[in-house]
Scaffold this motif. Structure first.
Motif, PDB file in Angstrom:
ATOM      1  N   MET A   1       0.685  -1.294  -0.130  1.00 33.34           N
ATOM      2  CA  MET A   1      -0.265  -0.278   0.264  1.00 33.34           C
ATOM      3  C   MET A   1       0.588   1.564  -0.038  1.00 33.34           C
ATOM      4  N   GLU A   2       1.040   2.214  -1.142  1.00 29.55           N
ATOM      5  CA  GLU A   2       1.303   3.144  -1.114  1.00 29.55           C
ATOM      6  C   GLU A   2       1.212   3.909   0.018  1.00 29.55           C
ATOM      7  N   LYS A   3       2.562   4.638   0.550  1.00 32.94           N
ATOM      8  CA  LYS A   3       1.228   5.483   1.609  1.00 32.94           C
ATOM      9  C   LYS A   3       1.990   7.836   1.381  1.00 32.94           C
ATOM     10  N   GLN A   4       1.376   7.965   1.917  1.00 29.52           N
ATOM     11  CA  GLN A   4       1.250   9.366   1.901  1.00 29.52           C
ATOM     12  C   GLN A   4       2.322   9.625   3.320  1.00 29.52           C
ATOM     13  N   PRO A   5       2.825  10.972   3.075  1.00 30.23           N
ATOM     14  CA  PRO A   5       3.039  11.808   4.102  1.00 30.23           C
ATOM     15  C   PRO A   5       2.419  11.621   5.529  1.00 30.23           C
ATOM     16  N   ARG A   6       3.196  12.184   6.959  1.00 31.63           N
ATOM     17  CA  ARG A   6       2.707  11.560   7.850  1.00 31.63           C
ATOM     18  C   ARG A   6       1.842  12.947   8.183  1.00 31.63           C
ATOM     19  N   ASP A   7       0.956  13.075   8.195  1.00 30.41           N
ATOM     20  CA  ASP A   7      -0.369  14.216   8.612  1.00 30.41           C
ATOM     21  C   ASP A   7      -0.695  13.675   9.992  1.00 30.41           C
ATOM     22  N   LEU A   8      -0.675  14.493  11.209  1.00 30.39           N
ATOM     23  CA  LEU A   8      -0.855  13.444  12.403  1.00 30.39           C
ATOM     24  C   LEU A   8      -2.545  13.982  12.994  1.00 30.39           C
ATOM     25  N   ASP A  11      -4.612  11.728  10.572  1.00 28.65           N
ATOM     26  CA  ASP A  11      -4.197  10.720  10.568  1.00 28.65           C
ATOM     27  C   ASP A  11      -4.489   9.729  12.415  1.00 28.65           C
ATOM     28  N   GLY A  12      -4.709  10.955  13.157  1.00 28.20           N
ATOM     29  CA  GLY A  12      -5.192  10.748  14.271  1.00 28.20           C
ATOM     30  C   GLY A  12      -6.932  10.906  13.941  1.00 28.20           C
ATOM     31  N   ALA A  13      -6.511  11.825  13.474  1.00 22.82           N
ATOM     32  CA  ALA A  13      -8.625  11.776  13.487  1.00 22.82           C
ATOM     33  C   ALA A  13      -8.976  10.602  12.744  1.00 22.82           C
ATOM     34  N   LEU A  14      -8.419   9.758  11.585  1.00 22.21           N
ATOM     35  CA  LEU A  14      -9.075   8.611  11.944  1.00 22.21           C
ATOM     36  C   LEU A  14      -9.261   7.834  12.254  1.00 22.21           C
ATOM     37  N   VAL A  15      -8.365   7.541  13.087  1.00 28.43           N
ATOM     38  CA  VAL A  15      -7.465   6.516  13.990  1.00 28.43           C
ATOM     39  C   VAL A  15      -8.805   6.573  14.888  1.00 28.43           C
ATOM     40  N   LEU A  16      -8.666   8.331  15.440  1.00 29.72           N
ATOM     41  CA  LEU A  16     -10.098   8.255  16.491  1.00 29.72           C
ATOM     42  C   LEU A  16     -11.332   7.976  15.844  1.00 29.72           C
ATOM     43  N   VAL A  17     -11.874   8.101  14.733  1.00 30.39           N
ATOM     44  CA  VAL A  17     -13.405   8.117  14.237  1.00 30.39           C
ATOM     45  C   VAL A  17     -12.813   6.608  14.618  1.00 30.39           C
ATOM     46  N   GLY A  18     -12.637   5.881  14.063  1.00 24.18           N
ATOM     47  CA  GLY A  18     -13.294   4.611  13.830  1.00 24.18           C
ATOM     48  C   GLY A  18     -12.374   3.682  15.417  1.00 24.18           C
ATOM     49  N   SER A  51     -11.634  -0.124   8.680  1.00 24.24           N
ATOM     50  CA  SER A  51     -10.818   0.193   7.755  1.00 24.24           C
ATOM     51  C   SER A  51     -10.422   2.005   7.703  1.00 24.24           C
ATOM     52  N   VAL A  52     -11.278   2.093   8.696  1.00 23.98           N
ATOM     53  CA  VAL A  52     -11.074   3.455   8.750  1.00 23.98           C
ATOM     54  C   VAL A  52      -9.841   3.708   9.460  1.00 23.98           C
ATOM     55  N   MET A  53      -9.944   2.768  10.993  1.00 22.12           N
ATOM     56  CA  MET A  53      -8.436   3.008  11.247  1.00 22.12           C
ATOM     57  C   MET A  53      -7.366   2.486  11.115  1.00 22.12           C
ATOM     58  N   ALA A  54      -7.596   1.888  10.410  1.00 17.19           N
ATOM     59  CA  ALA A  54      -6.809   1.007   9.575  1.00 17.19           C
ATOM     60  C   ALA A  54      -5.977   2.318   8.067  1.00 17.19           C
ATOM     61  N   ALA A  55      -6.719   2.696   7.711  1.00 20.85           N
ATOM     62  CA  ALA A  55      -6.102   4.452   6.551  1.00 20.85           C
ATOM     63  C   ALA A  55      -5.291   5.213   7.386  1.00 20.85           C
ATOM     64  N   GLY A  56      -5.783   5.223   8.625  1.00 22.20           N
ATOM     65  CA  GLY A  56      -5.110   6.332   9.369  1.00 22.20           C
ATOM     66  C   GLY A  56      -3.914   5.579   9.786  1.00 22.20           C
ATOM     67  N   VAL A  57      -3.411   4.841  10.253  1.00 21.88           N
ATOM     68  CA  VAL A  57      -2.430   3.713  11.185  1.00 21.88           C
ATOM     69  C   VAL A  57      -1.427   4.069   9.859  1.00 21.88           C
ATOM     70  N   ARG A  59      -1.567   4.934   7.000  1.00 20.96           N
ATOM     71  CA  ARG A  59      -1.325   6.818   5.333  1.00 20.96           C
ATOM     72  C   ARG A  59      -1.562   6.690   4.314  1.00 20.96           C
ATOM     73  N   ALA A  60      -2.882   5.819   3.827  1.00 22.98           N
ATOM     74  CA  ALA A  60      -3.275   5.575   2.896  1.00 22.98           C
ATOM     75  C   ALA A  60      -3.491   6.821   2.350  1.00 22.98           C
ATOM     76  N   PRO A  61      -3.822   6.755   0.648  1.00 27.52           N
ATOM     77  CA  PRO A  61      -4.431   8.575   0.162  1.00 27.52           C
ATOM     78  C   PRO A  61      -5.944   7.981   0.659  1.00 27.52           C
ATOM     79  N   ASP A  62      -6.631   9.073   0.303  1.00 25.15           N
ATOM     80  CA  ASP A  62      -7.791   9.401   0.440  1.00 25.15           C
ATOM     81  C   ASP A  62      -8.551   8.270  -0.165  1.00 25.15           C
ATOM     82  N   TRP A  63      -7.912   8.031  -1.589  1.00 25.36           N
ATOM     83  CA  TRP A  63      -9.408   7.793  -2.614  1.00 25.36           C
ATOM     84  C   TRP A  63      -8.840   5.735  -2.301  1.00 25.36           C
ATOM     85  N   ARG A  64      -7.978   5.962  -2.291  1.00 26.08           N
ATOM     86  CA  ARG A  64      -7.385   4.844  -1.523  1.00 26.08           C
ATOM     87  C   ARG A  64      -8.456   4.437  -0.186  1.00 26.08           C
TER      88      ARG A  64
END
Length: 85
Positions: A1-8, A11-18, A51-57, A59-64
């Motif tokens: 899975m391609e990663k994008q630069p770290r945006d705390l 990424d933190g918001a996605l993990v917290l929402v999940g 999957s929302v939590m995994a996208a934050g962990v 660092r998946a791009p938005d479309w992925r």
């Protein structure tokens, strides 16, 4: 899975929402249902929140991340129904 630069914040918001969604799901939707509809809905929500939590962990791009959400939610929902059969 391609990663994008770290945006705390992102990424933190996605993990917290999940994580918040998983907690809300375990509290609000009963685990023992008689009909398959409730299990399908519970499985779809469970897959979506994971999957929302995994996208934050990871660092998946938005479309992925959106694609991951749909695929994992559908897979877990169908798996939950298959267990009932």
């Amino acid at each position: 899975m391609e990663k994008q630069p770290r945006d705390l914040r992102r990424d933190g918001a996605l993990v917290l929402v999940g994580l918040a969604g998983l907690v809300a799901l375990s509290v609000s939707v009963p685990a023992d249902s008689v009909t398959g509809t409730a299990e399908f809905l519970r499985g779809a929500l469970l897959g979506g929140f994971v999957s929302v939590m995994a996208a934050g962990v990871f660092r998946a791009p938005d479309w992925r991340a959106a694609r991951l959400l749909v695929v994992v939610a559908a897979g877990v929902a169908l798996g939950a129904v298959a267990v009932l059969l």
